[in-house]
Scaffold this active site. Structure first.
Site: not given
Lengths: 218, 325
Positions: B141, B144-145
């Site tokens: 992701c 997300c990261d």
């Protein structure tokens, strides 16, 4: 300009229409060296204004140190969500983006004092003798993270021995480094056990058991 | 500050269909036409087997020339015309025993019944080093990261919409984004692919196989080689590797063992496309079959929708009374 637009504020009002009991949003802030404290404070005050059962209490992290210590608050911005009792539900960093849902869920859980958990989880928590500190590292753009935070908070509501923190990793880079956070959600239990991803309840409980056994042996 | 999302599931749908290929779109068409409030959650037009097909010649009634994406789009439009709703999101987790059933994607959703039509483009196995370095530079992701890779080079493995989109996300953070595509041409939205190809931070490595993620305690590099020809292996230094590769495995990972699967990893469904859980049905390539064809998947989608209709209206035990017809 308000953080919650009128449509969102109305949605929050409906979502928090019946809390089951009063909930306090106890927030710690300061006016300098804290990038998102002002926004976090505004968010807390606006959410608190949506329900008569909600109250915002704002404290200064430095001058109200005794209060912060009594709640185990060690960094800001911090929000303790407290219902009929303190279930150990904490937010470090602003619960924005996908994490706003975690804040609403924590408020509802603290208000009702009840947590829907699987039978095996309840049995594990009842047998628990050692305290467990769960830190769930998140980013606001992570759709996977809120379910990890909500689960940790449900465990907090269900057991006085469990403290459950959401930690917004980009606001606390030193903690991201300390706990080797390079992906979220990353759950750290008692500083000893960690877990990647938003996992089913049974898998988290396995890790909690591992941490509890390690704590029992130390 | 990031935008505020309420994140609370709205009113339950009658039916949620997971996957918007021929099985999912047909299920949605039949369910919506039967008057059920229906939501289809799908990763994107070109994320499934049909959506990737460059030419369709044997789908009855659709003489063409048309691409797989054209056919899927047409099926979806038809379902939408009866009121089915579509969202482009990836389903992460479900609770199929809850009432109503819970489905977590980018937003949480709930429904009284669920049709699983996720297809069979899942990955069979991990690359060496991938599991070991998960959370230490390996991620699924970028949204997300991404922030953890500020000022560092990364690799993105994949060739579809999701891979290209996430590679573009990473150009905001990383110094260099290496896209490692298993095919010599990207199977993604043309505009997105073009945007990535012309981005100064992007480097495209086409037609390559990822061999290993390198690093002791964190990702330090990635090793890959051309699938064809005699080009030597390459190793490039990266701090992160984001995987969006596909394979031929039925996609069931989001179920976390809530339904039984066969030895081949397929969901098991009965005559009426029912699974072992009440109100949960499965159709298309995620269910094992000899003939993986769109027309078969579509037929199964129709069966699943009709079974869901019987379940939703409390008539699941009734059978047609042909003697009085």
């Amino acid at each position: 300009m308000p953080i919650l637009d009128s449509g969102t504020a109305e949605g929050v009002k409906q979502e928090l229409a019946d809390l089951g009991g009063p909930v306090r949003l106890v927030m710690f802030t300061q006016e300098f060296e804290c990038d998102l404290c002002a926004e976090a404070r505004a968010l807390v005050e606006e959410v608190a204004a949506t329900s008569e059962q909600l109250a915002a209490e704002i404290y200064n992290f430095v001058t109200d140190k005794e209060k912060a210590d009594s709640l185990g608050i060690d960094k800001i911005p911090a929000i303790a969500v407290i219902g009929a009792e303190d279930y150990g539900l904490r937010f470090y960093g602003i619960p924005s983006g996908y994490e706003f849902a975690s804040l609403l869920a924590a408020i509802k859980a603290a208000g009702s004092g009840g947590a829907h958990l699987e039978d095996d989880t309840v049995a594990f928590l009842q047998a628990l003798r050692e305290p467990l500190h769960i830190q769930v590292f998140v980013t606001p753009t992570c759709p996977y993270c809120q379910s990890a935070v909500m689960l940790a908070h449900r465990l907090g509501v269900a057991s006085r021995l469990v403290r459950a923190d959401m930690v917004e990793a980009t606001e606390f880079p030193h903690l991201a480094v300390k706990y080797s956070v390079m992906g979220v959600p990353r759950t750290v239990i008692n500083d000893t056990v960690h877990l990647e991803g938003a996992v089913p309840e049974a898998r988290l409980v396995d890790k909690l058991r591992e941490a509890a056994e390690a704590a029992g042996q130390s | 500050m990031e935008s505020i999302s309420l994140g609370a599931a709205g009113a339950p749908y009658d039916l949620i269909v997971i996957g918007g290929g021929p099985a999912g779109s047909t299920a949605a068409l039949y369910a919506a036409r039967a008057g059920h409030r229906t939501l289809v959650i799908d990763k994107g037009l070109a994320s499934g087997a049909l959506g990737k097909a460059s030419q369709i010649v044997n789908y009855p009634g659709a003489k063409g020339p048309l691409t797989g994406a054209d056919l899927v789009r047409s099926m979806r439009d038809q379902a939408a015309s009866f009121g089915a709703e579509f969202v482009t999101e990836k389903v992460l987790r479900v609770d199929l025993k809850a009432e109503p059933k819970q489905v977590w994607a980018a937003e949480p959703y709930q429904a009284r019944a669920v049709v699983i039509a996720t297809g069979a483009l899942g990955r069979q196995q991990h690359v060496p080093g991938e599991e070991r370095l998960l959370g230490r530079g390996v991620s699924y992701c970028a949204t997300c990261d991404g922030a953890f890779f500020q000022g560092q080079p990364v690799a993105v493995a994949g060739n579809n919409d999701e891979a290209v989109d996430e590679a573009l996300t990473m150009t905001r953070f990383a110094t260099k984004v290496h896209l490692l595509s298993p095919t010599t041409e990207l199977e993604a939205n043309e505009e997105l692919a073009q945007e990535l190809a012309s981005h100064p931070k992007a480097a495209l490595h086409l037609g390559v196989r990822v061999l290993e993620v390198l690093g002791e305690n964190r990702v330090e590099g990635v090793r890959f080689a051309a699938k064809k020809g005699d080009q030597e292996e390459q190793t490039i230094p990266v701090s992160g590797v984001f995987f969006y590769l596909q394979g031929t495995q039925p996609i069931t990972d989001f179920l976390y063992d809530q339904l039984p699967v066969s030895e081949g990893g397929c969901l098991i469904a009965g005559e009426y496309r029912e699974t072992t859980l009440p109100g949960v049905f499965a159709a298309g390539d995620v269910v094992c079959k000899h003939l993986k064809q769109s027309v078969v998947a579509a037929a199964e989608g129709a069966q699943a929708a009709m079974a869901a209709d019987r379940y939703l209206s409390g008539r699941e035990k009734l059978r047609p009374d042909w003697r009085h017809s």
